[in-house]
Design a protein around this motif. Structure first.
Motif, PDB file in Angstrom:
ATOM      1  N   THR A  69      -1.024  -8.680  -7.575  1.00 54.49           N
ATOM      2  CA  THR A  69      -0.521  -9.710  -6.674  1.00 54.49           C
ATOM      3  C   THR A  69      -1.416  -9.850  -5.447  1.00 54.49           C
ATOM      4  O   THR A  69      -1.683 -10.958  -5.003  1.00 54.49           O
ATOM      5  N   ALA A  70      -1.831  -8.743  -4.851  1.00 53.74           N
ATOM      6  CA  ALA A  70      -2.865  -8.682  -3.804  1.00 53.74           C
ATOM      7  C   ALA A  70      -2.440  -9.181  -2.430  1.00 53.74           C
ATOM      8  O   ALA A  70      -3.055  -8.803  -1.429  1.00 53.74           O
ATOM      9  N   PHE A  71      -1.425 -10.003  -2.314  1.00 51.51           N
ATOM     10  CA  PHE A  71      -1.135 -10.673  -1.043  1.00 51.51           C
ATOM     11  C   PHE A  71      -0.831  -9.708   0.095  1.00 51.51           C
ATOM     12  O   PHE A  71      -1.384  -9.824   1.192  1.00 51.51           O
ATOM     13  N   THR A  72       0.071  -8.742  -0.131  1.00 46.41           N
ATOM     14  CA  THR A  72       0.445  -7.862   0.973  1.00 46.41           C
ATOM     15  C   THR A  72      -0.697  -6.953   1.398  1.00 46.41           C
ATOM     16  O   THR A  72      -0.702  -6.439   2.516  1.00 46.41           O
ATOM     17  N   ALA A  73      -1.686  -6.769   0.540  1.00 41.65           N
ATOM     18  CA  ALA A  73      -2.841  -5.943   0.896  1.00 41.65           C
ATOM     19  C   ALA A  73      -3.626  -6.541   2.052  1.00 41.65           C
ATOM     20  O   ALA A  73      -4.366  -5.825   2.749  1.00 41.65           O
ATOM     21  N   ILE A  74      -3.488  -7.855   2.251  1.00 44.12           N
ATOM     22  CA  ILE A  74      -4.154  -8.492   3.392  1.00 44.12           C
ATOM     23  C   ILE A  74      -3.136  -9.110   4.351  1.00 44.12           C
ATOM     24  O   ILE A  74      -3.444 -10.049   5.080  1.00 44.12           O
ATOM     25  N   GLY A  75      -1.934  -8.571   4.346  1.00 46.87           N
ATOM     26  CA  GLY A  75      -0.940  -9.001   5.315  1.00 46.87           C
ATOM     27  C   GLY A  75      -0.353 -10.374   5.091  1.00 46.87           C
ATOM     28  O   GLY A  75       0.052 -11.036   6.042  1.00 46.87           O
ATOM     29  N   LEU A  76      -0.268 -10.800   3.834  1.00 51.26           N
ATOM     30  CA  LEU A  76       0.319 -12.096   3.502  1.00 51.26           C
ATOM     31  C   LEU A  76       1.491 -11.911   2.548  1.00 51.26           C
ATOM     32  O   LEU A  76       1.681 -10.851   1.954  1.00 51.26           O
ATOM     33  N   THR A  77       2.262 -12.967   2.377  1.00 51.74           N
ATOM     34  CA  THR A  77       3.298 -13.020   1.362  1.00 51.74           C
ATOM     35  C   THR A  77       2.755 -13.826   0.177  1.00 51.74           C
ATOM     36  O   THR A  77       1.580 -14.180   0.141  1.00 51.74           O
ATOM     37  N   CYS A  78       3.613 -14.112  -0.787  1.00 50.01           N
ATOM     38  CA  CYS A  78       3.180 -14.853  -1.976  1.00 50.01           C
ATOM     39  C   CYS A  78       2.962 -16.325  -1.651  1.00 50.01           C
ATOM     40  O   CYS A  78       3.582 -16.881  -0.746  1.00 50.01           O
ATOM     41  N   ASP A  79       2.089 -16.949  -2.422  1.00 49.50           N
ATOM     42  CA  ASP A  79       2.015 -18.406  -2.461  1.00 49.50           C
ATOM     43  C   ASP A  79       1.784 -18.814  -3.908  1.00 49.50           C
ATOM     44  O   ASP A  79       1.933 -18.008  -4.817  1.00 49.50           O
ATOM     45  N   SER A  80       1.490 -20.080  -4.132  1.00 48.50           N
ATOM     46  CA  SER A  80       1.270 -20.616  -5.477  1.00 48.50           C
ATOM     47  C   SER A  80       2.492 -20.456  -6.377  1.00 48.50           C
ATOM     48  O   SER A  80       2.370 -20.414  -7.597  1.00 48.50           O
TER      49      SER A  80
ATOM     50  N   ASP B 199      -1.950 -28.022   1.334  1.00 53.03           N
ATOM     51  CA  ASP B 199      -2.945 -29.035   0.975  1.00 53.03           C
ATOM     52  C   ASP B 199      -3.480 -28.881  -0.448  1.00 53.03           C
ATOM     53  O   ASP B 199      -3.785 -29.877  -1.105  1.00 53.03           O
ATOM     54  N   ASP B 200      -3.627 -27.627  -0.904  1.00 52.30           N
ATOM     55  CA  ASP B 200      -4.304 -27.386  -2.180  1.00 52.30           C
ATOM     56  C   ASP B 200      -3.469 -26.619  -3.204  1.00 52.30           C
ATOM     57  O   ASP B 200      -3.266 -27.087  -4.322  1.00 52.30           O
ATOM     58  N   TYR B 201      -3.007 -25.443  -2.835  1.00 50.43           N
ATOM     59  CA  TYR B 201      -2.333 -24.600  -3.827  1.00 50.43           C
ATOM     60  C   TYR B 201      -1.049 -25.225  -4.358  1.00 50.43           C
ATOM     61  O   TYR B 201      -0.809 -25.245  -5.569  1.00 50.43           O
ATOM     62  N   ASN B 202      -0.215 -25.716  -3.460  1.00 51.46           N
ATOM     63  CA  ASN B 202       1.039 -26.312  -3.929  1.00 51.46           C
ATOM     64  C   ASN B 202       0.815 -27.523  -4.830  1.00 51.46           C
ATOM     65  O   ASN B 202       1.465 -27.650  -5.875  1.00 51.46           O
ATOM     66  N   PRO B 203      -0.101 -28.445  -4.473  1.00 49.75           N
ATOM     67  CA  PRO B 203      -0.356 -29.566  -5.386  1.00 49.75           C
ATOM     68  C   PRO B 203      -0.896 -29.139  -6.749  1.00 49.75           C
ATOM     69  O   PRO B 203      -0.543 -29.740  -7.777  1.00 49.75           O
ATOM     70  N   ILE B 204      -1.735 -28.094  -6.774  1.00 57.72           N
ATOM     71  CA  ILE B 204      -2.265 -27.634  -8.063  1.00 57.72           C
ATOM     72  C   ILE B 204      -1.150 -27.062  -8.931  1.00 57.72           C
ATOM     73  O   ILE B 204      -1.027 -27.382 -10.125  1.00 57.72           O
TER      74      ILE B 204
ATOM     75  N   HIS C 184     -10.518 -28.307  -4.956  1.00 55.29           N
ATOM     76  CA  HIS C 184     -10.544 -29.762  -5.107  1.00 55.29           C
ATOM     77  C   HIS C 184     -10.983 -30.153  -6.513  1.00 55.29           C
ATOM     78  O   HIS C 184     -10.445 -31.103  -7.105  1.00 55.29           O
ATOM     79  N   ALA C 185     -11.945 -29.418  -7.054  1.00 54.15           N
ATOM     80  CA  ALA C 185     -12.400 -29.710  -8.413  1.00 54.15           C
ATOM     81  C   ALA C 185     -11.307 -29.413  -9.433  1.00 54.15           C
ATOM     82  O   ALA C 185     -11.149 -30.138 -10.432  1.00 54.15           O
ATOM     83  N   LEU C 186     -10.521 -28.363  -9.185  1.00 51.63           N
ATOM     84  CA  LEU C 186      -9.432 -28.034 -10.108  1.00 51.63           C
ATOM     85  C   LEU C 186      -8.346 -29.107 -10.071  1.00 51.63           C
ATOM     86  O   LEU C 186      -7.826 -29.516 -11.114  1.00 51.63           O
ATOM     87  N   LYS C 187      -8.008 -29.585  -8.873  1.00 50.82           N
ATOM     88  CA  LYS C 187      -7.035 -30.673  -8.778  1.00 50.82           C
ATOM     89  C   LYS C 187      -7.508 -31.889  -9.560  1.00 50.82           C
ATOM     90  O   LYS C 187      -6.739 -32.528 -10.282  1.00 50.82           O
TER      91      LYS C 187
ATOM     92  N   GLY D 287      -4.767 -16.508  -8.222  1.00 54.61           N
ATOM     93  CA  GLY D 287      -5.141 -16.606  -9.640  1.00 54.61           C
ATOM     94  C   GLY D 287      -3.974 -16.259 -10.537  1.00 54.61           C
ATOM     95  O   GLY D 287      -3.735 -16.926 -11.558  1.00 54.61           O
ATOM     96  N   LEU D 288      -3.203 -15.242 -10.156  1.00 53.54           N
ATOM     97  CA  LEU D 288      -2.002 -14.898 -10.909  1.00 53.54           C
ATOM     98  C   LEU D 288      -0.970 -16.009 -10.779  1.00 53.54           C
ATOM     99  O   LEU D 288      -0.276 -16.343 -11.745  1.00 53.54           O
ATOM    100  N   GLY D 289      -0.880 -16.609  -9.589  1.00 51.73           N
ATOM    101  CA  GLY D 289       0.028 -17.742  -9.407  1.00 51.73           C
ATOM    102  C   GLY D 289      -0.323 -18.899 -10.322  1.00 51.73           C
ATOM    103  O   GLY D 289       0.563 -19.541 -10.905  1.00 51.73           O
ATOM    104  N   LEU D 290      -1.622 -19.179 -10.472  1.00 51.07           N
ATOM    105  CA  LEU D 290      -2.048 -20.250 -11.376  1.00 51.07           C
ATOM    106  C   LEU D 290      -1.680 -19.930 -12.821  1.00 51.07           C
ATOM    107  O   LEU D 290      -1.203 -20.797 -13.562  1.00 51.07           O
TER     108      LEU D 290
END
Length: 263
Positions: free
Chosen positions: A135-146, A87-92, A34-37, A115-118
């Motif tokens: 990238t880190a995402f798949t290491a915790i069972g996620l895909t990319c965002d940001s 709510d947060d990443y896409n708007p930033i 929120h502070a970054l936005k 952080g890499l996405g930013l």
């Protein structure tokens, strides 16, 4: 403007936004997001600012999402835990890419996940030699965002992006330069000086032309970046419900090996 997690320092025509939560390697809590936005909106509306630097304090640029906070959200309700993407990443990311001023990512240290996405949402990237990426995402069972699924592929090519995302192995600043993730690599000792020199050059340049150039470059995304962000967000919500992701987050926090079961 100075806050607990994000500071904005305006020096002449250059505004420096600093992620400042060193104990967490500048991981993105709700407070920091929120502070970054708010920080990006402040520099957007400040007519004295002609160039923007995004950087981190201490030894990290940004370690991505704060997983302790995310684990609590998963335990409370996994169906809404990944709403943070919309709510947060896409708007930033949208705010950084649409900012009518050049934005320089000064990657001072660890730069992974969101952080890499930013960093890739910024127009230019300069890195210290000691910086580490992943990238880190798949290491915790996620895909990319940001926006990473589009911006990384655009920077390094589809084949390299697939390898970096699917295998999730960290890479060095030298590799980031070789592959096109960053445009400049400088010694740690001269990093601050080099960042200031490049930011000052941008601030002295044709701001209106820069804004039009940014718009043209982003208009060339196929599909448009807004569509990519929406696709990523929907996928993250689906993955937030999986046992693989929920178990991986708990294992990460417990410092235990992760076992994936494909469900």
């Amino acid at each position: 403007m100075d806050g607990e997690t994000v500071s904005v320092d305006v020096d002449g025509a250059v505004a420096t936004i600093t992620l400042d939560a060193q104990a967490r390697r500048n991981a993105l809590t709700i407070e920091m997001r929120h502070a970054l936005k708010a920080a990006v909106e402040r520099v957007r509306t400040d007519d004295t600012v002609r160039a923007v630097v995004l950087t981190g304090s201490g030894r990290a640029f940004c370690a991505g999402q704060d997983l302790a906070e995310h684990a609590a959200a998963l335990r409370a309700d996994p169906s809404t835990a990944l709403d943070i993407v919309v709510d947060d990443y896409n708007p930033i990311v949208s705010a950084l890419t649409s900012l009518p001023k050049p934005v320089l990512a000064a990657v001072n240290g660890t730069c992974v996940g969101a952080g890499l996405g930013l960093a890739l949402a910024c127009d230019l990237r300069i890195a210290a030699e000691s910086a580490k990426f992943g990238t880190a995402f798949t290491a915790i069972g996620l895909t990319c965002d940001s926006g990473l699924s589009a911006t990384l592929a655009r920077a390094v090519g589809a084949a390299r992006a697939s390898e970096l995302v699917l295998l999730g192995q960290p890479f060095t600043a030298a590799q980031a330069l070789e592959w096109g993730v960053v445009g400049r690599l400088v010694p740690d000792a001269s990093f601050a000086e080099e960042v200031q020199a490049l930011a000052s050059r941008l601030a002295a340049g044709p701001t209106v032309a820069y804004a039009e150039a940014k718009a043209a470059l982003h208009a060339s995304f196929q599909p448009p970046l807004a569509d990519v962000l929406a696709t990523e967000a929907a996928a993250q919500v689906r993955l937030g419900l999986t046992a693989d992701h929920q178990g991986a987050v708990e294992s990460f926090l417990a410092k235990q090996p992760v076992t994936f079961h494909g469900k």
